[in-house]
Design a protein around this motif. Sequence first.
Motif, PDB file in Angstrom:
ATOM      1  N   PRO A  92       0.772  -1.071   0.165  1.00 59.35           N
ATOM      2  CA  PRO A  92      -0.050   0.124  -0.015  1.00 59.35           C
ATOM      3  C   PRO A  92       0.891   1.366   0.079  1.00 59.35           C
ATOM      4  O   PRO A  92       0.560   2.098  -0.524  1.00 59.35           O
ATOM      5  N   LEU A  93       2.110   1.090   0.603  1.00 58.27           N
ATOM      6  CA  LEU A  93       2.801   2.484   0.857  1.00 58.27           C
ATOM      7  C   LEU A  93       3.496   2.889  -0.497  1.00 58.27           C
ATOM      8  O   LEU A  93       3.903   4.019  -0.980  1.00 58.27           O
ATOM      9  N   ILE A  94       3.696   1.885  -1.567  1.00 55.82           N
ATOM     10  CA  ILE A  94       4.249   2.168  -2.863  1.00 55.82           C
ATOM     11  C   ILE A  94       3.160   2.134  -3.902  1.00 55.82           C
ATOM     12  O   ILE A  94       3.706   2.088  -5.183  1.00 55.82           O
ATOM     13  N   TYR A  95       1.951   2.266  -3.751  1.00 55.10           N
ATOM     14  CA  TYR A  95       0.954   2.368  -4.730  1.00 55.10           C
ATOM     15  C   TYR A  95       1.142   3.885  -5.510  1.00 55.10           C
ATOM     16  O   TYR A  95       1.057   3.711  -6.794  1.00 55.10           O
ATOM     17  N   PRO A  96       1.440   4.760  -5.008  1.00 54.20           N
ATOM     18  CA  PRO A  96       1.976   6.055  -5.903  1.00 54.20           C
ATOM     19  C   PRO A  96       2.909   5.558  -6.840  1.00 54.20           C
ATOM     20  O   PRO A  96       2.814   5.843  -8.223  1.00 54.20           O
ATOM     21  N   THR A  97       4.000   4.917  -6.445  1.00 53.65           N
ATOM     22  CA  THR A  97       5.088   4.397  -7.353  1.00 53.65           C
ATOM     23  C   THR A  97       4.581   3.533  -8.521  1.00 53.65           C
ATOM     24  O   THR A  97       4.743   3.480  -9.669  1.00 53.65           O
ATOM     25  N   LEU A  98       3.644   2.393  -8.038  1.00 55.62           N
ATOM     26  CA  LEU A  98       3.025   1.681  -9.028  1.00 55.62           C
ATOM     27  C   LEU A  98       2.378   2.284  -9.844  1.00 55.62           C
ATOM     28  O   LEU A  98       2.277   1.863 -11.220  1.00 55.62           O
ATOM     29  N   GLY A  99       1.486   3.293  -9.592  1.00 55.64           N
ATOM     30  CA  GLY A  99       0.669   4.311 -10.609  1.00 55.64           C
ATOM     31  C   GLY A  99       1.536   4.854 -11.497  1.00 55.64           C
ATOM     32  O   GLY A  99       1.449   4.996 -12.575  1.00 55.64           O
ATOM     33  N   LEU A 100       2.776   5.204 -10.904  1.00 57.07           N
ATOM     34  CA  LEU A 100       3.661   6.089 -11.814  1.00 57.07           C
ATOM     35  C   LEU A 100       4.333   5.023 -13.015  1.00 57.07           C
ATOM     36  O   LEU A 100       4.306   5.635 -14.089  1.00 57.07           O
ATOM     37  N   VAL A 101       4.560   3.915 -12.390  1.00 56.90           N
ATOM     38  CA  VAL A 101       5.299   3.080 -13.395  1.00 56.90           C
ATOM     39  C   VAL A 101       4.379   2.707 -14.407  1.00 56.90           C
ATOM     40  O   VAL A 101       4.600   2.277 -15.599  1.00 56.90           O
ATOM     41  N   ILE A 148       1.816   4.489 -15.647  1.00 54.92           N
ATOM     42  CA  ILE A 148       1.480   5.512 -16.567  1.00 54.92           C
ATOM     43  C   ILE A 148       2.920   5.651 -17.516  1.00 54.92           C
ATOM     44  O   ILE A 148       2.578   6.245 -18.848  1.00 54.92           O
ATOM     45  N   LEU A 149       3.907   5.680 -16.869  1.00 57.46           N
ATOM     46  CA  LEU A 149       5.181   5.631 -17.656  1.00 57.46           C
ATOM     47  C   LEU A 149       5.028   4.543 -18.766  1.00 57.46           C
ATOM     48  O   LEU A 149       5.706   4.699 -19.946  1.00 57.46           O
ATOM     49  N   THR A 150       4.636   3.271 -18.216  1.00 62.16           N
ATOM     50  CA  THR A 150       4.558   2.231 -19.360  1.00 62.16           C
ATOM     51  C   THR A 150       3.752   2.529 -20.512  1.00 62.16           C
ATOM     52  O   THR A 150       3.866   2.167 -21.676  1.00 62.16           O
ATOM     53  N   PHE A 151       2.278   3.114 -19.939  1.00 60.90           N
ATOM     54  CA  PHE A 151       1.387   3.433 -21.097  1.00 60.90           C
ATOM     55  C   PHE A 151       2.174   4.425 -22.139  1.00 60.90           C
ATOM     56  O   PHE A 151       2.023   4.073 -23.450  1.00 60.90           O
ATOM     57  N   VAL A 152       2.750   5.526 -21.864  1.00 60.16           N
ATOM     58  CA  VAL A 152       3.064   6.390 -22.469  1.00 60.16           C
ATOM     59  C   VAL A 152       4.331   5.863 -23.531  1.00 60.16           C
ATOM     60  O   VAL A 152       4.140   6.111 -24.737  1.00 60.16           O
TER      61      VAL A 152
END
Length: 294
Positions: free
Chosen positions: A201-210, A212-216
């Motif tokens: 749960p504490l690394i959810y923001p990083t997982l979200g960033l990963v 969106i970076l993968t998508f782009v």
Amino acid sequence: MFLAPAVIVYSLFSALPLVQTLAQGFFSADDSGKAAFVGLENFRTILLDPDWSAGFWNAMANNAKFFCIHMLLQNPIGLLLATLFSLKGLRGARTYRTLIFLPTLLSVVIIGFIWQLILSPLWGVGEKLMGFAGLAEWFAPWMGQEETALATLSMISVWQYIGMPMMLIYAALLAVPEEIVEAAHVEGASALRIFWQIKLPLIYPTLGLVTILTFVANFNAFDLIYSIKGALAGPNYSTDILGTLFYRTFFGYQAQVGNAYLGSAVATLMFLVILAGVGIYFVGVQRRLTRFAL
């Protein structure tokens, strides 16, 4: 004053060309070669004209598959590797991290050439390597078959870039406060429970960033497909994605004549797809992550 140099360079070489490309998609050349405003005609041609729409929607579907394979393989494996390397006392962790991250630093042309040599059914070493494991009969010309070419190229891309999500998630795991983990140990929580209920749960923001970076990155992809399959993205356009479609449309390739105005329309559609994905992330995901953090 300090931001001015970066803003000027970014504006001249990124923002201004982007605006010009978006504007050019609304024009077309008349019989004299002079640009004339045609509104949404180029977009109608790309999306609805039978001669163009099939290629565009095929590229869009392939791009979606390309992204899904990365999401299902690259990011979960990156999470697993990052979790392993964050464990204390793991021998050789630095060496393994370096070896896994190394392909990310290599040229895509080199990566494409190496994998062509490995997987070639004529002179490749892939069949021999699989033979050592007793799997030689499973070898096939994967990059030459319509059913497997895109998946094969996607996994090559996963192999090359898996170091990026691994390092981002690894850094996030190291930033988890040690006091929280130690308190959980004192309470008798297992390592697996600590990971699922505290670290993850504490690394959810990083997982979200990963994500969106993968998508782009995936919807901007071009170089790997081009270096291995060329602009035609064979066989029979089975590996064609938006990047290769844009290249053929804008610059032309072999018998296809380039059209800068239709190419700009394709680039605009790519921009809108990426913008929509990023917008969905920020509205639907980032806000929830922010609320969760609060």
